[in-house]
Design a protein around this motif. Structure first.
Motif, PDB file in Angstrom:
ATOM      1  N   SER A 293       6.715   1.870   0.890  1.00 19.33           N
ATOM      2  CA  SER A 293       6.221   1.643  -0.468  1.00 19.33           C
ATOM      3  C   SER A 293       7.127   0.679  -1.235  1.00 19.33           C
TER       4      SER A 293
ATOM      5  N   ILE B 299       5.945  -3.202  -2.352  1.00 22.16           N
ATOM      6  CA  ILE B 299       5.869  -3.579  -3.770  1.00 22.16           C
ATOM      7  C   ILE B 299       6.836  -4.721  -4.074  1.00 22.16           C
TER       8      ILE B 299
ATOM      9  N   THR C   1      -7.523  -4.678  -6.886  1.00 24.73           N
ATOM     10  CA  THR C   1      -6.268  -4.481  -7.604  1.00 24.73           C
ATOM     11  C   THR C   1      -5.087  -4.745  -6.671  1.00 24.73           C
ATOM     12  N   ASP C   2      -3.903  -4.914  -7.274  1.00 28.68           N
ATOM     13  CA  ASP C   2      -2.720  -5.197  -6.473  1.00 28.68           C
ATOM     14  C   ASP C   2      -2.394  -4.042  -5.517  1.00 28.68           C
ATOM     15  N   LEU C   3      -2.474  -2.807  -6.028  1.00 27.73           N
ATOM     16  CA  LEU C   3      -2.170  -1.660  -5.168  1.00 27.73           C
ATOM     17  C   LEU C   3      -3.174  -1.545  -4.030  1.00 27.73           C
ATOM     18  N   ARG C   4      -4.443  -1.854  -4.298  1.00 30.99           N
ATOM     19  CA  ARG C   4      -5.443  -1.795  -3.230  1.00 30.99           C
ATOM     20  C   ARG C   4      -5.155  -2.846  -2.160  1.00 30.99           C
TER      21      ARG C   4
ATOM     22  N   ILE D 182      -2.254  -4.054  -1.413  1.00 28.57           N
ATOM     23  CA  ILE D 182      -1.044  -3.660  -0.683  1.00 28.57           C
ATOM     24  C   ILE D 182      -1.342  -2.575   0.342  1.00 28.57           C
ATOM     25  N   PHE D 183      -1.989  -1.490  -0.102  1.00 29.72           N
ATOM     26  CA  PHE D 183      -2.120  -0.311   0.746  1.00 29.72           C
ATOM     27  C   PHE D 183      -3.397  -0.296   1.587  1.00 29.72           C
TER      28      PHE D 183
END
Length: 343
Positions: free
Chosen positions: A161, A165, A245-248, A250-251
């Motif tokens: 994580s 990030i 989104t950025d988190l989507r 990334i993960f």
């Protein structure tokens, strides 16, 4: 030149060939997924396969081993102290170390079972307090693997994580996050362990936290490097263009494409955690008696290795097998997941 009519070829052999258009795009080689292709390459690595089999056997014995001998590893029987290994099916084979005898420094053969009139069989012998070493060995493997897996899981969760990030956002965020990693890497692990022991009691929790506090930094740096390489590729830019989104991104898009790298680093982290736990317990900063781990068993056997070498031999063999099998399996997985190694 003489003509031989009987050797003339039939006209049917010179007819135009019929071309089946449906077979033009046919692919004879079966289509393999990433995991199927990786498994095929792992199977070719004999060292990795042997290591996998041994590792499964060791984990299985860690789960069922404490129940096989019929003895409780915590029960102390002073009259059965320091008994050598004895196995019923092997005690008549003189060249095997399972006949229940010891050799003194003078070369004399000692028979403690007969001298004490003991009828029981202790497969790996007993320690100075009369506890069964076979049971304690596999209980120690349980504890060592538990600490290693817990610490590795925390390393993977935090490191993946944090690195993802840091690498994705870059700029000042990346610079600040990398400075934190550099500060943590500058603190020796032993100092962190001592500080944790001052706050917490020595045990599984303190060792796991000590391993996890600084162990995740390596995983974070590896993941950061992979994210920096992938975040500007077409699939990531397309997802961002479509409003993800950025988190989507990334993960759901970046991390699945680096699963192989994460697994490889995790496999190399586990043996390091096992060794670090054994080292801490050996110097007295890890688990404390009567708890058993590979480190405590080696420490106890080291004290009496000249008189009772079997007490040091068995835990040393097991920890060596764990270290070797995990590292060889990790090497095999690294080659299997590397696209440059494809045939």
């Amino acid at each position: 030149m003489v003509n031989h009519p009987e050797k003339r070829f039939p006209k049917e052999m010179f007819e135009p060939a019929q071309i089946d258009q449906s077979l033009i795009e046919k692919i004879e080689k079966p289509s393999l997924s990433f995991w199927q292709d990786a498994w095929l390459r792992v199977r070719k690595n004999k060292a990795a396969i042997v290591s996998l089999v041994l590792l499964i056997l060791l984990i299985f014995m860690a789960l069922v081993g404490p129940f096989l001998s019929g003895y409780d590893g915590e029960v102390q029987r002073a009259e059965h102290s320091n008994l050598p290994p004895r196995i019923a099916a092997l005690e008549n084979i003189s060249w095997l170390p399972f006949d229940g005898t010891l050799t003194s420094r003078n070369g004399d053969t000692l028979t403690p079972y007969e001298d004490k009139r003991i009828e029981e069989y202790y497969w790996f012998g007993t320690d100075g307090l009369g506890r069964d070493l076979f049971t304690r060995l596999w209980e120690g493997v349980q504890i060592s693997l538990l600490i290693a897996f817990l610490a590795t899981a925390l390393d993977m969760i935090v490191g993946v994580s944090y690195g993802a990030i840091s690498g994705y956002f870059g700029g000042r965020v990346d610079s600040a996050m990398q400075r934190v990693i550099e500060i943590l890497n500058g603190i020796p692990n032993l100092v962190i362990v001592i500080l944790l022991i001052l706050v917490l009691e020595p045990g599984i929790l303190s060792i796991t936290l000590a391993l996890a506090i600084t162990g995740w930094t390596t995983m974070a740096r590896v993941v950061r490097g992979q994210v920096l390489k992938m975040k500007n590729q077409e699939f990531a830019l397309a997802s961002k263009t479509l409003g993800a989104t950025d988190l989507r991104i990334i993960f759901r898009h970046l991390l699945p494409n680096m699963v192989g790298v994460i697994i490889i680093n995790t496999m190399f982290t586990i043996p390091n955690a096992i060794f670090f736990e054994a080292f801490l317990s050996f110097i007295g900063l890890g688990l404390q008696p009567p708890d058993a781990s590979l480190g405590t068993l080696i420490e106890e056997g080291f004290k009496v290795m000249l008189l009772y070498p079997y007490q040091l031999l068995f835990p040393s063999i097991v920890i060596s097998l764990l270290m070797i099998t995990f590292n060889l399996l990790a090497d095999g997985l690294r080659d299997a997941f590397d696209p440059k190694m494809r045939d």
